[in-house]
Scaffold this motif. Structure first.
Motif, PDB file in Angstrom:
ATOM      1  N   SER A 167       0.852  -1.183   0.000  1.00 29.72           N
ATOM      2  CA  SER A 167       0.000   0.000   0.000  1.00 29.72           C
ATOM      3  C   SER A 167       0.888   1.234   0.000  1.00 29.72           C
ATOM      4  O   SER A 167       1.930   1.249   0.640  1.00 29.72           O
ATOM      5  N   PRO A 168       0.496   2.304  -0.703  1.00 33.83           N
ATOM      6  CA  PRO A 168       1.303   3.525  -0.663  1.00 33.83           C
ATOM      7  C   PRO A 168       1.515   4.054   0.754  1.00 33.83           C
ATOM      8  O   PRO A 168       2.567   4.608   1.056  1.00 33.83           O
ATOM      9  N   LEU A 169       0.530   3.886   1.621  1.00 32.38           N
ATOM     10  CA  LEU A 169       0.694   4.333   3.004  1.00 32.38           C
ATOM     11  C   LEU A 169       1.778   3.534   3.709  1.00 32.38           C
ATOM     12  O   LEU A 169       2.595   4.079   4.454  1.00 32.38           O
ATOM     13  N   VAL A 170       1.783   2.215   3.484  1.00 35.27           N
ATOM     14  CA  VAL A 170       2.790   1.364   4.095  1.00 35.27           C
ATOM     15  C   VAL A 170       4.166   1.674   3.505  1.00 35.27           C
ATOM     16  O   VAL A 170       5.164   1.733   4.225  1.00 35.27           O
ATOM     17  N   ARG A 171       4.202   1.890   2.213  1.00 30.42           N
ATOM     18  CA  ARG A 171       5.463   2.217   1.553  1.00 30.42           C
ATOM     19  C   ARG A 171       6.037   3.534   2.092  1.00 30.42           C
ATOM     20  O   ARG A 171       7.237   3.666   2.343  1.00 30.42           O
ATOM     21  N   LYS A 172       5.170   4.534   2.285  1.00 32.17           N
ATOM     22  CA  LYS A 172       5.621   5.826   2.805  1.00 32.17           C
ATOM     23  C   LYS A 172       6.156   5.671   4.226  1.00 32.17           C
ATOM     24  O   LYS A 172       7.163   6.290   4.587  1.00 32.17           O
ATOM     25  N   LEU A 173       5.489   4.837   5.032  1.00 37.72           N
ATOM     26  CA  LEU A 173       5.952   4.610   6.394  1.00 37.72           C
ATOM     27  C   LEU A 173       7.358   4.022   6.384  1.00 37.72           C
ATOM     28  O   LEU A 173       8.228   4.425   7.166  1.00 37.72           O
ATOM     29  N   ALA A 174       7.594   3.060   5.491  1.00 37.30           N
ATOM     30  CA  ALA A 174       8.916   2.448   5.393  1.00 37.30           C
ATOM     31  C   ALA A 174       9.956   3.462   4.936  1.00 37.30           C
ATOM     32  O   ALA A 174      11.063   3.532   5.480  1.00 37.30           O
ATOM     33  N   ARG A 175       9.601   4.268   3.953  1.00 36.88           N
ATOM     34  CA  ARG A 175      10.544   5.258   3.427  1.00 36.88           C
ATOM     35  C   ARG A 175      10.898   6.303   4.485  1.00 36.88           C
ATOM     36  O   ARG A 175      12.060   6.685   4.640  1.00 36.88           O
ATOM     37  N   HIS A 177      11.062   6.021   7.596  1.00 42.04           N
ATOM     38  CA  HIS A 177      11.890   5.487   8.680  1.00 42.04           C
ATOM     39  C   HIS A 177      13.128   4.752   8.170  1.00 42.04           C
ATOM     40  O   HIS A 177      13.803   4.058   8.925  1.00 42.04           O
ATOM     41  N   GLY A 178      13.408   4.882   6.871  1.00 43.71           N
ATOM     42  CA  GLY A 178      14.618   4.296   6.326  1.00 43.71           C
ATOM     43  C   GLY A 178      14.627   2.779   6.337  1.00 43.71           C
ATOM     44  O   GLY A 178      15.687   2.166   6.455  1.00 43.71           O
ATOM     45  N   ILE A 179      13.452   2.150   6.177  1.00 47.05           N
ATOM     46  CA  ILE A 179      13.360   0.697   6.194  1.00 47.05           C
ATOM     47  C   ILE A 179      13.506   0.137   4.775  1.00 47.05           C
ATOM     48  O   ILE A 179      12.810   0.575   3.856  1.00 47.05           O
ATOM     49  N   ILE A 202      10.712  -1.149  12.226  1.00 41.69           N
ATOM     50  CA  ILE A 202      11.092   0.137  12.813  1.00 41.69           C
ATOM     51  C   ILE A 202      11.520  -0.042  14.256  1.00 41.69           C
ATOM     52  O   ILE A 202      12.531   0.511  14.712  1.00 41.69           O
ATOM     53  N   ALA A 203      10.740  -0.864  14.988  1.00 42.89           N
ATOM     54  CA  ALA A 203      11.049  -1.095  16.400  1.00 42.89           C
ATOM     55  C   ALA A 203      12.405  -1.781  16.569  1.00 42.89           C
ATOM     56  O   ALA A 203      13.139  -1.512  17.523  1.00 42.89           O
ATOM     57  N   ARG A 204      12.748  -2.671  15.627  1.00 43.49           N
ATOM     58  CA  ARG A 204      14.020  -3.393  15.729  1.00 43.49           C
ATOM     59  C   ARG A 204      15.204  -2.546  15.302  1.00 43.49           C
ATOM     60  O   ARG A 204      16.294  -2.674  15.853  1.00 43.49           O
ATOM     61  N   ALA A 209      19.504   6.334   9.935  1.00 40.14           N
ATOM     62  CA  ALA A 209      20.670   7.212   9.874  1.00 40.14           C
ATOM     63  C   ALA A 209      20.973   7.526   8.416  1.00 40.14           C
ATOM     64  O   ALA A 209      21.329   6.651   7.647  1.00 40.14           O
ATOM     65  N   VAL A 210      20.800   8.789   8.031  1.00 36.87           N
ATOM     66  CA  VAL A 210      21.059   9.218   6.662  1.00 36.87           C
ATOM     67  C   VAL A 210      22.223  10.184   6.683  1.00 36.87           C
ATOM     68  O   VAL A 210      22.195  11.170   7.438  1.00 36.87           O
ATOM     69  N   PRO A 211      23.272   9.940   5.934  1.00 34.36           N
ATOM     70  CA  PRO A 211      24.410  10.857   5.914  1.00 34.36           C
ATOM     71  C   PRO A 211      23.960  12.263   5.569  1.00 34.36           C
ATOM     72  O   PRO A 211      23.193  12.471   4.638  1.00 34.36           O
ATOM     73  N   ALA A 212      24.449  13.238   6.345  1.00 31.36           N
ATOM     74  CA  ALA A 212      23.978  14.614   6.190  1.00 31.36           C
ATOM     75  C   ALA A 212      24.274  15.165   4.810  1.00 31.36           C
ATOM     76  O   ALA A 212      23.523  15.967   4.287  1.00 31.36           O
ATOM     77  N   GLY A 213      25.364  14.746   4.198  1.00 30.70           N
ATOM     78  CA  GLY A 213      25.730  15.317   2.918  1.00 30.70           C
ATOM     79  C   GLY A 213      25.397  14.444   1.729  1.00 30.70           C
ATOM     80  O   GLY A 213      25.880  14.707   0.637  1.00 30.70           O
ATOM     81  N   SER A 214      24.606  13.386   1.941  1.00 32.76           N
ATOM     82  CA  SER A 214      24.323  12.479   0.827  1.00 32.76           C
ATOM     83  C   SER A 214      23.398  13.136  -0.170  1.00 32.76           C
ATOM     84  O   SER A 214      22.607  14.011   0.146  1.00 32.76           O
ATOM     85  N   ALA A 215      23.478  12.659  -1.428  1.00 38.11           N
ATOM     86  CA  ALA A 215      22.629  13.214  -2.479  1.00 38.11           C
ATOM     87  C   ALA A 215      21.173  12.924  -2.199  1.00 38.11           C
ATOM     88  O   ALA A 215      20.306  13.746  -2.449  1.00 38.11           O
ATOM     89  N   ASP A 216      20.890  11.725  -1.650  1.00 42.37           N
ATOM     90  CA  ASP A 216      19.508  11.354  -1.366  1.00 42.37           C
ATOM     91  C   ASP A 216      18.915  12.267  -0.308  1.00 42.37           C
ATOM     92  O   ASP A 216      17.787  12.708  -0.389  1.00 42.37           O
TER      93      ASP A 216
END
Length: 461
Positions: A167-175, A177-179, A202-204, A209-216
């Motif tokens: 589901s787009p809602l589930v996909r957005k939740l994963a995105r 939280h970096g899952i 997410i709980a596990r 952690a996203v690098p501060a200077g990454s392109a993404d």
């Protein structure tokens, strides 16, 4: 609703009921070039009532998506164009690419190609069929340049290549939280990844952690709505459910001359009854909300003036014989008020079961739009947020709302002696057009008496 030529079928946003005239696109589950089947869900939209999955009424190859995530689409407006076959669809899709991207072949995956924007592509992997022909299949991961709302499908070797559609809602939740969804074990039917699967991941994993200077990270800061601007101001669009809530509450405050009254009540006996009922029927969801719902229904039958609304066009008070009890439920999408139909016909056990069912649907974003309308009275248990009191806003066009504060230990005079009791604050907001303080006070006092002496409910059963 579909139109088109023999080479192209145009599906328009259908009437979603409840007088809704538009919907906002949450995300597409298909992209240009994909093959779709009859009644396959192709897009999830959010109306003023709920998130709705929209299926396409015919089979073929996707030629064009008429909108991108975040776009508002009117009922009857073009939604998706589908070709009659994979071969014809592929050719037509290529023509769309050349016409709309200046011959570059770049396609805005998950975005309407009629909208301006920077072309971004999602990589697709081609798998060889047993006959040696090339068969296109969506990639299990997206490239860094892929749009955040692009459709995601995974191939699960355990189900012989069956797609795990999120589901787009589930996909957005994963995105958010970096899952990595490729690492998530699905628990739904046909290996579908459910919201609870993402929440467990997410709980596990803890915070991403996203690098501060990454392109993404840079791209997300530039494209995420509500991001901080250079002057430190954050602007968050009022869309979908949030906009519907804002409009309804504003209308309530503008149109309804409300008044609020409150009283403290000793809930010690009510909690004792709840504990006894749960022990006697452990398989039934007989919680505090079910008991409070039973008390409200009984009170409305004694004070029918409050089970009503005001028709301003006809200058009339409309009084209802049936009690359709709404209850406030806080969900990841915001505040919702599911409605228990014909609550006056239900036993306490039936009320508990229906409240539990609707609460579960609300938390997963699966409530159908019709469940969120037609209420005649609302119960709001804001005590779950740890607060004592409130002056709740009436759920327009209803005439009243009862609020329940948290239940805490407080000193209380019982039979002439000081004791520690379980005390809660009850607040009651009512439309002063439908009744005066005598009726409102009578209802609230009856509710408080039932909370303190729940055995009195037997008289009304």
């Amino acid at each position: 609703m579909s139109t088109g030529t023999a080479k192209e079928q145009l599906f328009r946003l259908p009437d979603l009921g409840e007088g809704l005239t538009e919907a906002e696109i949450i995300g597409w589950t298909v992209s240009v070039g994909d093959t779709v089947e009859i009644d396959q869900v192709v897009v999830e939209v959010e109306t003023a009532k709920a998130a709705v999955e929209v299926p396409v009424p015919f089979a073929g190859t996707v030629l064009h998506l008429h909108g991108k995530a975040g776009d508002s689409v009117d009922v009857g407006a073009p939604l998706i164009s589908v070709g009659p076959s994979a071969d014809a669809g592929a050719a037509a899709a290529e023509q769309y690419r050349e016409e709309e991207q200046g011959g570059s072949g770049n396609v805005l995956i998950g975005y309407g190609t009629g909208h301006a924007g920077t072309p971004r592509r999602r990589r697709r992997i081609r798998h060889s069929s047993p006959t040696g022909s090339q068969q296109a299949a969506p990639a299990p991961t997206q490239s860094d340049s892929a749009p955040p709302d692009a459709a995601v499908r995974l191939r699960d070797s355990g189900t012989q290549g069956a797609p795990r559609v999120l589901s787009p809602l589930v996909r957005k939740l994963a995105r958010d939280h970096g899952i990595d969804i490729a690492q998530v074990t699905p628990s739904g039917p046909s290996a579908v990844i459910l919201r609870k699967d993402i929440e467990q991941s997410i709980a596990r994993s803890g915070p991403p952690a996203v690098p501060a200077g990454s392109a993404d990270n840079s791209a997300r800061q530039e494209t995420t709505p509500g991001a901080l601007q250079a002057d430190g101001v954050e602007r968050i669009p009022l869309r979908g459910l949030r906009r519907a809530i804002a409009e309804k509450l504003t209308r309530s405050r503008t149109e309804i001359p409300d008044a609020t009254t409150w009283v403290d009540a000793d809930a010690t006996n009510l909690l004792r009854v709840k504990k006894v009922l749960q022990a006697a029927a452990p398989d039934q969801p007989l919680g505090l909300l079910a008991l409070l719902a039973r008390i409200c229904v009984s009170g409305l039958q004694r004070f029918p003036e409050l089970n009503s609304s005001v028709d301003t066009a006809q200058n009339e008070i409309v009084r209802y014989s049936a009690v359709h009890l709404g209850f406030a439920a806080q969900t990841p999408r915001g505040l919702m008020v599911p409605v228990v139909r014909d609550a006056h016909r239900m036993t306490t056990a039936q009320l508990g079961a229906e409240l539990a069912r609707l609460t579960a649907l609300a938390r997963t974003g699966s409530l159908p739009p019709e469940v969120l309308t037609g209420g005649t009275f609302t119960l709001n248990n804001y005590g779950v947020f740890g607060v004592d009191g409130s002056t709740p806003i009436i759920n327009h066009p209803e005439a009243a709302i009862l609020g329940i504060g948290r239940i805490v230990d407080k000193p209380w005079v019982l039979q002439g002696e000081l004791a520690v009791r379980k005390v809660t604050q009850l607040s009651f907001t009512f439309d002063h057009r439908v009744c005066d303080g005598g009726v409102a006070g009578g209802f609230l006092r009856y509710v408080a008496d039932c909370v303190e002496h729940p055995e009195t409910l037997i008289v009304d059963l």
